[in-house]
Scaffold this active site. Structure first.
Site, short mmCIF file in Angstrom:
data_model
loop_
_atom_site.label_atom_id
_atom_site.label_comp_id
_atom_site.label_asym_id
_atom_site.label_seq_id
_atom_site.Cartn_x
_atom_site.Cartn_y
_atom_site.Cartn_z
N SER A 1 -31.84 -11.69 15.78
CA SER A 1 -32.61 -10.45 15.62
C SER A 1 -32.40 -9.91 14.21
O SER A 1 -32.73 -10.58 13.23
CB SER A 1 -32.21 -9.46 16.71
OG SER A 1 -33.11 -8.39 16.79
N GLU B 1 -40.61 -13.03 23.34
CA GLU B 1 -39.82 -12.12 22.52
C GLU B 1 -40.21 -10.65 22.71
O GLU B 1 -39.37 -9.76 22.64
CB GLU B 1 -39.98 -12.50 21.04
CG GLU B 1 -39.31 -13.80 20.65
CD GLU B 1 -37.82 -13.66 20.45
OE1 GLU B 1 -37.31 -12.54 20.56
OE2 GLU B 1 -37.17 -14.68 20.18
N HIS C 1 -36.35 -11.33 24.54
CA HIS C 1 -35.68 -11.33 23.24
C HIS C 1 -34.17 -11.32 23.43
O HIS C 1 -33.62 -10.49 24.15
CB HIS C 1 -36.13 -10.08 22.47
CG HIS C 1 -35.49 -9.88 21.14
ND1 HIS C 1 -35.86 -10.57 20.02
CD2 HIS C 1 -34.51 -9.04 20.74
CE1 HIS C 1 -35.15 -10.16 18.98
NE2 HIS C 1 -34.31 -9.23 19.40
#
Length: 540
Positions: free
Chosen positions: A227, A351, A455
């Site tokens: 991330s 995601e 995600h």
């Protein structure tokens, strides 16, 4: 990235409750012990760093851990919004048996209750196998940058026992300044900014100078993250000052091409790009000073941390045009001027699912879905997108919308970045695709969007993370395969090995093949992203 929605996101969340917090900026790291450096036992290993000796622990699981080691001076008082300075040396042996405080940040689900916070937070944690290294050679090193949207997160939250032990590697996790403390800019600072990235660079330099003392090879360092940690990694690949400090890179769930169209983060939200011109971030910094009745930087430096942390999410963007990041990383990658190191890069299958759930908690109707596409892409392109993503192909309009943004803003840009990088160095692309993976929140996704792979859902397959349920036997087998690929890549720059499904190398042309990390007898297996995620459509 922008402010995180309230739904729990893997390293991108803002919500929940915490803790007693040290917001004073005072030093909160463990005090140095006065025990002599030679006083060492099997359960209390001592290593002498360039700043002084540290005592860690030898655990029952075959690892040695050294935690909370400072790699820079406390960035407090006059050092707030300054580049990281050398850590003061100490006498005697410093206790390194527990992590230091996490950097000042707002409440977030991924931060366990009771963790102390402080501006004095620039520390690393080193985990290494206790046994001698194979073949007598120093071990490869993985430096892991945590996620959190540049607003939350800490290196101590991802336990690296699994990759360190199974991959026979040294793993370094780190803290860096966040939000208003790490990504603030102001006209008085000139071209200085991105202090959180500067912290990461300082940690890499600490690794270069010290990791051999922990059994690691300073010439075999892989920089990786998820991330915001992934976006940090690719940004440092584009930063001239970081050249030579790492030999490979791992970029999970983020890339230097990550951006979002209008509406992706809710009604009325505009386009979002994780990188902004320095002048734009400086305007935000000046505006903050006006709101806090501070006419200059000296006044802002005197404010207690609790006054600034309320504005954390206003500084969640990386500035370009700074000394460290002179150009937008996407431009650097497009020109092929990034550091040409082997790259392992990929995303989860869905995601954007938790972002969609957070901004559309009641779900979308078919009409709202159609309107959202028009907002994001304009009427002509919206019709083409809807033909490729008709609601009837998904469990709900919300599921259709999340797949549009997952493909267009996450997976396909990540693949395009990998494809471009493949012209400069060996590159491998993956897609994490376990529909039974539980989000890091531990909360199953609602029925109207399943199956979906959120995600950050791949992180517990590599690290042990707080609050996530244990992996099933089948998931443990997949985790073993993933750690095997990652460990071989960290050691050699090549993830393939005996008794493992062949991972096709990404090329600068041809079909968009990635390794589909799927559990069970069918996986992992290669997959064509032009088919599974319509990357050919988005490329056009």
């Amino acid at each position: 990235m922008r402010r995180r929605p309230a739904w729990r996101l893997a390293g991108l969340g803002v919500a929940a409750a915490l803790l007693p917090v040290d917001m004073t900026g005072s030093t909160a790291t463990a005090a140095a012990s006065t025990s002599p450096a030679q006083d060492t036992t099997a359960s209390a290993p001592v290593v002498r760093t360039t700043a002084g000796a540290v005592r860690g622990t030898a655990t029952g699981d075959g690892l040695r851990r050294f935690q909370g080691i400072p790699f820079a001076a406390p960035p407090v008082d006059a050092l707030r919004w300054r580049p990281p300075q050398p850590v003061p040396s100490w006498r005697g042996v410093r206790d390194a048996t527990r992590p230091g405080p996490v950097c000042v940040q707002p409440d977030a689900p991924e931060i366990p209750r009771g963790l102390p916070q402080s501006e004095d937070c620039l520390t690393v944690n080193v985990t290494t196998p206790s046994r001698p290294p194979a073949h007598g050679r120093p071990r490869p090193v993985l430096v892991w940058v945590p996620g959190g949207g540049f607003v939350t997160g800490a290196g101590s939250l991802d336990d690296p026992a699994r990759p360190a032990r199974a991959g026979d590697m040294v793993v370094v996790t780190l803290n860096y300044r966040l939000g208003a403390f790490g990504f603030f800019a102001h006209p008085e600072l000139g071209t200085e900014g991105n202090f959180g990235l500067q912290d990461q660079l300082a940690a890499l330099r600490w690794v270069r100078a010290n990791i051999a003392r922990f059994g690691g090879d300073p010439d075999l360092v892989t920089l990786g993250g998820v991330s915001a940690g992934a976006m940090s990694t690719c940004t440092l690949m584009a930063a001239p000052a970081a050249r030579g400090l790492f030999r490979q890179a791992i970029v999970q769930s983020g890339s230097c091409l990550t951006e979002f169209p209008a509406g992706a983060f809710g009604p009325g939200s505009g386009p979002v790009n994780g990188w902004q011109p320095l002048t734009a971030v400086q305007r935000t910094g000046r505006a903050l000073g006006d709101r806090l009745a501070c006419a200059d930087l000296a006044c802002l430096r005197r404010l207690p941390a609790r006054r600034l942390v309320a504005h954390q999410a206003e500084f969640s963007l990386v500035a370009y045009g700074t000394e460290l990041v002179p150009r937008h990383p996407a431009e650097v990658f497009a020109a092929g001027r990034q550091t040409p190191v082997p790259l392992l890069q990929g995303t989860t299958r869905d995601e954007h699912i938790e972002f969609a759930l957070s901004v559309y908690p009641d779900g979308l109707t078919s009409t709202q879905y159609r309107d959202l596409l028009r907002t994001a892409f304009g009427p002509d392109t919206a019709r083409r997108v809807e033909r490729r993503y008709p609601v009837r192909d998904f469990p709900s309009p919300t599921a259709a919308a999340e797949r549009v943004f997952s493909d267009s803003s996450w997976t396909c840009p990540s693949w395009r970045a990998a494809r471009g990088h493949a012209r400069t160095a060996p590159t491998y692309t993956y897609l994490f695709n376990d529909p039974a993976a539980v989000p890091l929140s531990g909360r199953p996704l609602p029925e109207n969007v399943r199956p979906a792979v959120a995600h950050g859902a791949d992180v517990p397959y590599i690290f042990d993370t707080p609050g996530t349920p244990p992996l099933t036997l089948e998931q443990q087998r997949l985790a073993d395969r993933i750690v095997g690929y990652w460990a071989r890549f960290v050691r050699t720059g090549e993830p393939n090995g005996p008794n493992a499904t062949s991972w096709p190398r990404t090329t600068g042309h041809g079909a968009s093949y990635a390794l589909d990390l799927t559990p069970g007898p069918r996986g992992p297996r290669p997959t064509n992203l032009d088919v599974s995620h319509r990357c050919g459509f988005w490329r056009r």
